[in-house]
Design a protein around this motif. Structure first.
Motif, PDB file in Angstrom:
ATOM      1  N   UNK A   5       0.837  -1.202   0.000  1.00  0.00           N
ATOM      2  CA  UNK A   5       0.000   0.000   0.000  1.00  0.00           C
ATOM      3  C   UNK A   5       0.872   1.252   0.000  1.00  0.00           C
ATOM      4  N   UNK A   6       2.016   1.198   0.676  1.00  0.00           N
ATOM      5  CA  UNK A   6       2.972   2.318   0.633  1.00  0.00           C
ATOM      6  C   UNK A   6       3.456   2.537  -0.800  1.00  0.00           C
ATOM      7  N   UNK A   7       3.776   1.444  -1.499  1.00  0.00           N
ATOM      8  CA  UNK A   7       4.246   1.543  -2.883  1.00  0.00           C
ATOM      9  C   UNK A   7       3.156   2.124  -3.787  1.00  0.00           C
ATOM     10  N   UNK A   8       1.905   1.698  -3.589  1.00  0.00           N
ATOM     11  CA  UNK A   8       0.801   2.233  -4.390  1.00  0.00           C
ATOM     12  C   UNK A   8       0.690   3.744  -4.223  1.00  0.00           C
ATOM     13  N   UNK A   9       0.870   4.221  -2.998  1.00  0.00           N
ATOM     14  CA  UNK A   9       0.799   5.662  -2.748  1.00  0.00           C
ATOM     15  C   UNK A   9       1.875   6.421  -3.508  1.00  0.00           C
ATOM     16  N   UNK A  10       2.976   5.764  -3.797  1.00  0.00           N
ATOM     17  CA  UNK A  10       4.062   6.408  -4.527  1.00  0.00           C
ATOM     18  C   UNK A  10       3.907   6.329  -6.046  1.00  0.00           C
ATOM     19  N   UNK A  11       3.169   5.344  -6.550  1.00  0.00           N
ATOM     20  CA  UNK A  11       3.131   5.188  -8.009  1.00  0.00           C
ATOM     21  C   UNK A  11       1.831   5.638  -8.673  1.00  0.00           C
ATOM     22  N   UNK A  12       0.719   5.675  -7.939  1.00  0.00           N
ATOM     23  CA  UNK A  12      -0.553   6.095  -8.548  1.00  0.00           C
ATOM     24  C   UNK A  12      -0.718   7.599  -8.349  1.00  0.00           C
ATOM     25  N   UNK A 115      -4.923  -4.645 -15.463  1.00  0.00           N
ATOM     26  CA  UNK A 115      -4.195  -3.437 -15.093  1.00  0.00           C
ATOM     27  C   UNK A 115      -3.538  -3.596 -13.713  1.00  0.00           C
ATOM     28  N   UNK A 116      -4.260  -4.195 -12.779  1.00  0.00           N
ATOM     29  CA  UNK A 116      -3.683  -4.428 -11.453  1.00  0.00           C
ATOM     30  C   UNK A 116      -2.473  -5.362 -11.546  1.00  0.00           C
ATOM     31  N   UNK A 117      -2.544  -6.371 -12.401  1.00  0.00           N
ATOM     32  CA  UNK A 117      -1.393  -7.275 -12.568  1.00  0.00           C
ATOM     33  C   UNK A 117      -0.178  -6.497 -13.078  1.00  0.00           C
ATOM     34  N   UNK A 118      -0.409  -5.531 -13.957  1.00  0.00           N
ATOM     35  CA  UNK A 118       0.667  -4.661 -14.431  1.00  0.00           C
ATOM     36  C   UNK A 118       1.254  -3.849 -13.255  1.00  0.00           C
ATOM     37  N   UNK A 119       0.374  -3.320 -12.416  1.00  0.00           N
ATOM     38  CA  UNK A 119       0.823  -2.559 -11.245  1.00  0.00           C
ATOM     39  C   UNK A 119       1.633  -3.458 -10.306  1.00  0.00           C
ATOM     40  N   UNK A 120       1.163  -4.677 -10.077  1.00  0.00           N
ATOM     41  CA  UNK A 120       1.871  -5.618  -9.204  1.00  0.00           C
ATOM     42  C   UNK A 120       3.273  -5.878  -9.748  1.00  0.00           C
ATOM     43  N   UNK A 121       3.387  -6.119 -11.038  1.00  0.00           N
ATOM     44  CA  UNK A 121       4.702  -6.366 -11.650  1.00  0.00           C
ATOM     45  C   UNK A 121       5.594  -5.126 -11.535  1.00  0.00           C
ATOM     46  N   UNK A 123       5.450  -2.887  -9.092  1.00  0.00           N
ATOM     47  CA  UNK A 123       5.875  -2.843  -7.688  1.00  0.00           C
ATOM     48  C   UNK A 123       6.996  -3.850  -7.445  1.00  0.00           C
ATOM     49  N   UNK A 124       6.837  -5.063  -7.971  1.00  0.00           N
ATOM     50  CA  UNK A 124       7.879  -6.076  -7.794  1.00  0.00           C
ATOM     51  C   UNK A 124       9.214  -5.625  -8.385  1.00  0.00           C
ATOM     52  N   UNK A 125       9.169  -4.889  -9.485  1.00  0.00           N
ATOM     53  CA  UNK A 125      10.382  -4.421 -10.150  1.00  0.00           C
ATOM     54  C   UNK A 125      11.046  -3.263  -9.397  1.00  0.00           C
ATOM     55  N   UNK A 126      10.268  -2.315  -8.934  1.00  0.00           N
ATOM     56  CA  UNK A 126      10.815  -1.076  -8.366  1.00  0.00           C
ATOM     57  C   UNK A 126      10.806  -1.006  -6.840  1.00  0.00           C
ATOM     58  N   UNK A 127      10.063  -1.883  -6.190  1.00  0.00           N
ATOM     59  CA  UNK A 127       9.957  -1.879  -4.721  1.00  0.00           C
ATOM     60  C   UNK A 127      10.193  -3.298  -4.220  1.00  0.00           C
ATOM     61  N   UNK A 128      11.388  -3.756  -4.331  1.00  0.00           N
ATOM     62  CA  UNK A 128      11.748  -5.137  -3.962  1.00  0.00           C
ATOM     63  C   UNK A 128      11.229  -5.492  -2.570  1.00  0.00           C
ATOM     64  N   UNK A 129      10.539  -6.615  -2.480  1.00  0.00           N
ATOM     65  CA  UNK A 129      10.046  -7.101  -1.193  1.00  0.00           C
ATOM     66  C   UNK A 129       8.813  -6.408  -0.669  1.00  0.00           C
ATOM     67  N   UNK A 130       8.195  -5.526  -1.468  1.00  0.00           N
ATOM     68  CA  UNK A 130       7.027  -4.773  -0.985  1.00  0.00           C
ATOM     69  C   UNK A 130       5.764  -5.623  -0.942  1.00  0.00           C
ATOM     70  N   UNK A 131       5.733  -6.711  -1.702  1.00  0.00           N
ATOM     71  CA  UNK A 131       4.534  -7.555  -1.719  1.00  0.00           C
ATOM     72  C   UNK A 131       4.838  -8.817  -0.927  1.00  0.00           C
TER      73      UNK A 131
END
Length: 183
Positions: A5-12, A115-121, A123-131
């Motif tokens: 959720x922290x990562x989502x706040x930074x990317x959306x 679209x959410x799957x794209x967001x998840x990928x 996050x996995x790329x730019x925020x290692x370990x966030x999920x």
């Protein structure tokens, strides 16, 4: 506290976010009328408990998919996406408000999941370990047609299977407790 959720706040972008009001009520509205859409003016509200993140791609005069051609239906999107934490899981609620015509609703909800799957990928790329949580998708269809229900003391959300997706159809133009959808 979820790192996802922290990562989502930074990317959306903030302009796409949906925020609860001062009473912790999150309201999703269908305020525009596209091609005779009779769901115009319908809404659904959720009493929020716990941490959530919500946004929409369905904003007037916005084109969240500028790289797609104008082919009919290609830029379809659902009305809102809510991420909610509960019991070590992240529930991803894909919402669509419709009138009585539900013909395009599943395609719009599936587009939202893509679209959410794209967001998840991302996050996995730019925020290692966030999920770190298990992700649980739920398709929520809110309609103005009345849905017959058994009367119980507490609302019970019944999900049915639609090609491997958990789908619930509920009445629009009312408020719900968000936690009732997190199962």
């Amino acid at each position: 506290m979820s790192e996802m959720l922290d990562a989502l706040e930074q990317i959306i972008a903030r302009s796409y976010r949906i925020f609860p009001d001062n009473n912790n009520l999150l309201t999703i509205r269908e305020d525009k009328n596209n091609s005779g859409n009779s769901s115009l003016g319908s809404y659904v509200s959720f009493k929020k408990t716990g941490r959530i993140f919500s946004f929409t791609l369905d904003i007037d005069n916005s084109n969240p998919f500028p790289y797609f051609s104008e082919r009919t239906g290609l830029k379809g999107k659902n009305d809102a996406i809510i991420f909610a934490e509960k019991d070590g899981k992240i529930f991803i609620l894909l919402l669509e408000l419709k009138s009585k015509n539900l013909s395009t609703s599943m395609k719009q909800l599936r587009s939202g999941e893509n679209f959410v799957q794209f967001i998840v990928k991302t996050i996995e790329l730019h925020f290692k370990g966030a999920i770190n949580e298990q992700l649980e998708f739920r398709y929520l269809l809110f309609t103005t047609r009345k849905i017959p229900k058994k009367r119980t003391a507490r609302l019970i959300i019944n999900y049915h299977d639609n090609k491997g997706k958990k789908v619930a159809e509920e009445d629009s133009n009312r408020a719900y407790a968000l936690v009732d959808f997190l199962k």
